[in-house]
Scaffold this motif. Structure first.
Motif, PDB file in Angstrom:
ATOM      1  N   UNK A 429      -6.502 -11.844 -42.803  1.00  0.00           N
ATOM      2  CA  UNK A 429      -5.855 -10.524 -42.874  1.00  0.00           C
ATOM      3  C   UNK A 429      -4.445 -10.570 -42.282  1.00  0.00           C
ATOM      4  N   UNK A 430      -4.312 -11.264 -41.141  1.00  0.00           N
ATOM      5  CA  UNK A 430      -2.993 -11.351 -40.515  1.00  0.00           C
ATOM      6  C   UNK A 430      -2.023 -12.173 -41.361  1.00  0.00           C
ATOM      7  N   UNK A 431      -2.550 -13.216 -42.018  1.00  0.00           N
ATOM      8  CA  UNK A 431      -1.682 -14.039 -42.857  1.00  0.00           C
ATOM      9  C   UNK A 431      -1.142 -13.289 -44.066  1.00  0.00           C
ATOM     10  N   UNK A 432      -1.879 -12.290 -44.531  1.00  0.00           N
ATOM     11  CA  UNK A 432      -1.429 -11.544 -45.721  1.00  0.00           C
ATOM     12  C   UNK A 432      -0.704 -10.260 -45.395  1.00  0.00           C
ATOM     13  N   UNK A 439      -0.416   1.108 -47.246  1.00  0.00           N
ATOM     14  CA  UNK A 439       0.060   1.957 -46.159  1.00  0.00           C
ATOM     15  C   UNK A 439      -0.619   1.545 -44.853  1.00  0.00           C
ATOM     16  N   UNK A 440      -0.159   2.142 -43.764  1.00  0.00           N
ATOM     17  CA  UNK A 440      -0.732   1.809 -42.449  1.00  0.00           C
ATOM     18  C   UNK A 440      -2.205   2.180 -42.373  1.00  0.00           C
ATOM     19  N   UNK A 441      -2.556   3.334 -42.939  1.00  0.00           N
ATOM     20  CA  UNK A 441      -3.966   3.734 -42.923  1.00  0.00           C
ATOM     21  C   UNK A 441      -4.808   2.792 -43.764  1.00  0.00           C
ATOM     22  N   UNK A 442      -4.266   2.292 -44.833  1.00  0.00           N
ATOM     23  CA  UNK A 442      -4.995   1.346 -45.676  1.00  0.00           C
ATOM     24  C   UNK A 442      -5.219   0.032 -44.961  1.00  0.00           C
ATOM     25  N   UNK A 447      -8.860  -3.583 -41.762  1.00  0.00           N
ATOM     26  CA  UNK A 447      -9.262  -4.243 -40.515  1.00  0.00           C
ATOM     27  C   UNK A 447     -10.650  -3.753 -40.054  1.00  0.00           C
ATOM     28  N   UNK A 448     -10.898  -2.442 -40.231  1.00  0.00           N
ATOM     29  CA  UNK A 448     -12.194  -1.891 -39.847  1.00  0.00           C
ATOM     30  C   UNK A 448     -13.305  -2.462 -40.722  1.00  0.00           C
ATOM     31  N   UNK A 452     -16.709  -4.284 -39.524  1.00  0.00           N
ATOM     32  CA  UNK A 452     -18.029  -3.852 -39.991  1.00  0.00           C
ATOM     33  C   UNK A 452     -18.814  -5.030 -40.549  1.00  0.00           C
ATOM     34  N   UNK A 453     -18.139  -5.921 -41.282  1.00  0.00           N
ATOM     35  CA  UNK A 453     -18.820  -7.092 -41.848  1.00  0.00           C
ATOM     36  C   UNK A 453     -19.361  -7.986 -40.726  1.00  0.00           C
TER      37      UNK A 453
END
Length: 681
Positions: A429-432, A439-442, A447-448, A452-453
């Protein structure tokens, strides 16, 4: 049946005249109304004769340590923490429970001597070593001091002012108040909420609780914290968390409620298990009383196999040996020495080695018979102190320990896998992020989703059905065992029964009614069998008894009555013989068919020179009696027939009791009869 000629030619007998003991009794009455009963026990086969005994093992007299005097203050000094046992208000007895406890733990001959020996202890407890406690005692009528009790100038109670008895008092009020009863205080019942908390404090349950909280929180967030897609189904992810919580509640309630019910059932069961009968002497007569009714000052009988219920001092008897491994850890048979004999040795300064007049509660009588004076009961006894000290919580069972290890392994593996996946997805996630145009909420929602996974892996790894399945299986096993009349106290204890491959049980009194009768017998050339065992040509027991001469009947009654430790009593309001079931069966045969009127009378009519108690290694017991015409002595033996046959060289005619040589054919015939009886069991 042993006749005159059966006495060993080398048998040494003390031929000094002994008085008859039919009804000799002397009582010394004090002004206070108390009495000392001096009942002759010379003809009592269970007590050691007072005069020199040629069969008794002499006390070692080689040089050794000696006690010339003893300091009562040092010998009876309270142990730290036990001072309260030495202080009793309004104590009419010479001793306190603490002073009597100094006799045991460890065994103390100095304390025994400081208390005046067996006679001083009996005086101080206002009891009698021959007659026991008085059945008429309510409150003790006189008070006696320590100094008066330990005096050896007289065997009588010291005259002291009378104590005013309380009107309407129950029996033995003062004894129960000062020394307590032979009852251990009931263990405090565990509250239901404590049992529920204990059932909940399982690592699998705790792990499930954490998973349920996380799953429920995430499910509620998915349902109420996010906007569902248009036309999509409503989110019900919270159902999994609720299901886990319901499983936790079922496991906790089922386990705790079952333990709560079974614990109370076991309290009642243990009370019934400990409810046994003990033979005591009160007012000069033997009685069977409840073990909880034994009091300090009681005189109790000891026989092979008895479990000693209280602490005490050995009065007298024959070759008494006890197994004290329950208290000391040593499995050796400890030979007991009568208290009067011990006191004489201590005062003479002879060797003390091997002197042991102490009877410890919880020990088992291996050999011999005798009587002892009770000195401590209940929580003051040795066994009572041990039982009070081991009242601890129940340890976890092997199944519980395995489940705990499984829970720890699942937690470690699940957390490791979830952590590894979380960091892999996080780095991805950080690499992409640099090319992510959401958007920030997306991005926060993405991340959430990663979190959860990772948490879902932990939740899935926990076997939420395992505790429920184990609990339900054990509850089902408890129900099955209950139907077979087996009460299970703790639910998880079923695993112990499940792992058992063999169950060993003493059948007498457990799988049977614990009652025996004589069903068949062979006496010389005559034999008999009861109706269920009758064979062609074999007479019934009534026909057999009718054909015997009076001389033979008297000889059989003599052997059965003398060679026995049973006594006459009542059971359920009916006359019965009480004691060993084999002995009571023989006595019942003598009473029903051989015209034995009274067991006590039959014993008093014989002069017993020596009693040899049953020995498990020799498989027999015996008694030497003096013949009524003073023509000699007779040795009566009872034991395993196949063993006694090896010692026999002559046989007696069943009618005349005349003896003749025992031939090989006679021996083979007796062996075949013994084998046939053994096969008919």
């Amino acid at each position: 049946m042993a006749g005159n000629s059966l006495a060993p030619p080398t048998l040494a007998i003390d031929t000094r005249t002994r008085p008859r003991s039919d009804t000799n009794e002397t009582r010394v009455v004090t002004p206070a109304g108390s009495f000392v009963s001096n009942i002759s026990n010379i003809s009592n086969p269970f007590l050691t004769p007072a005069h020199s005994n040629p069969f008794q093992t002499p006390v070692p007299s080689d040089c050794g340590a000696s006690v010339l005097s003893v300091d009562p203050e040092a010998a009876l000094r309270p142990d730290p923490g036990s001072e309260a046992d030495f202080q009793v208000e309004n104590n009419p007895f010479a001793f306190s429970p603490g002073q009597l406890n100094k006799l045991q733990n460890p065994k103390s001959l100095p304390a025994f001597q400081a208390l005046g020996g067996i006679s001083g202890i009996a005086r101080g407890l206002q009891s009698d070593i021959n007659a026991g406690l008085s059945l008429d005692e309510a409150t003790v009528r006189t008070s006696i001091t320590f100094e008066q009790a330990v005096r050896r100038t007289s065997d009588k109670f010291i005259e002291t002012p009378e104590r005013t008895p309380q009107p309407g008092s129950d029996s033995f009020v003062d004894r129960a108040r000062v020394f307590g009863k032979n009852i251990l205080p009931a263990k405090k019942a565990t509250p239901i909420w404590v049992l529920m908390w204990n059932a909940y404090n399982d690592r699998v349950i705790i792990l499930l609780t954490v998973a349920a909280v996380i799953s429920l929180a995430l499910g509620l967030y998915e349902t109420f914290g996010t906007t569902p897609e248009p036309g999509g189904p409503p989110s019900v992810d919270w159902v999994e968390g609720v299901a886990i919580i319901i499983a936790i509640l079922i496991v906790t309630l089922v386990g705790s409620l079952n333990d709560w019910q079974k614990e109370r059932a076991f309290v009642r069961l243990n009370a019934k298990k400990d409810d046994r009968e003990i033979k005591v002497v009160r007012s000069g007569k033997s009685f069977m009383i409840n073990v909880h009714d034994v009091l300090v000052g009681d005189v109790l009988h000891l026989e092979p196999g008895d479990l000693v219920p209280v602490d005490g001092i050995y009065i007298n008897g024959n070759d008494l040996k006890c197994d004290e491994s329950s208290a000391t850890g040593e499995s050796d048979a400890i030979k007991k020495t009568p208290g009067g004999q011990v006191m004489e040795i201590l005062e003479s300064g002879a060797n003390q080695k091997g002197l042991d007049p102490f009877i410890i509660s919880g020990s088992k009588v291996l050999e011999g018979v005798g009587t002892f004076l009770c000195t401590s009961v209940g929580v003051h006894s040795s066994f009572g102190k041990i039982m009070m000290s081991v009242r601890t919580d129940i340890e976890a069972t092997p199944l519980q320990k395995k489940l705990e290890r499984l829970a720890v392994a699942i937690a470690k593996l699940g957390s490791t896998a979830a952590g590894l996946l979380f960091f892999v997805l996080l780095f991805r996630f950080l690499g992409g992020l640099s090319t992510d145009e959401r958007s920030s909420s997306g991005k926060a929602s993405a991340f959430l989703d990663i979190l959860i996974v990772a948490v879902t892996i932990i939740v899935v790894a926990v076997p939420e059905g395992l505790p429920l399945a184990v609990t339900l299986a054990l509850a089902f096993a408890t129900t099955r065992l209950l139907k077979e009349n087996n009460l299970v106290r703790v639910l998880r204890a079923c695993e112990t029964m499940g792992n058992a491959t063999a169950i060993c049980s003493d059948k007498t009194g457990t799988l049977t009614t614990n009652k025996m009768t004589v069903v068949a017998g062979t006496f010389g050339q005559s034999n008999f069998a009861k109706s269920e065992n009758e064979k062609p040509g074999i007479q019934s027991v009534s026909q057999w008894a009718a054909g015997l001469s009076q001389k033979t009947k008297d000889a059989i009654v003599q052997s059965v009555a003398i060679n026995s430790t049973a006594f006459e009593g009542e059971e359920d309001g009916q006359f019965a013989f009480i004691g060993s079931k084999t002995e009571t069966a023989l006595l019942q045969l003598a009473r029903d068919h051989l015209a034995m009127q009274s067991l006590a009378e039959a014993r008093n009519n014989e002069q017993v020179i020596q009693m040899m108690p049953f020995d498990s290694s020799k498989k027999c017991m015996g008694a030497v009696i003096k013949l009524r015409d003073n023509s000699g002595y007779r040795l009566l033996v009872k034991g395993a027939s196949e063993i006694l046959l090896n010692y026999c060289s002559a046989k007696a005619d069943v009618q005349s009791l005349a003896t003749s040589d025992l031939s090989n054919s006679d021996r083979d015939g007796i062996i075949s009869i013994i084998d046939s009886y053994a096969k008919d069991r």
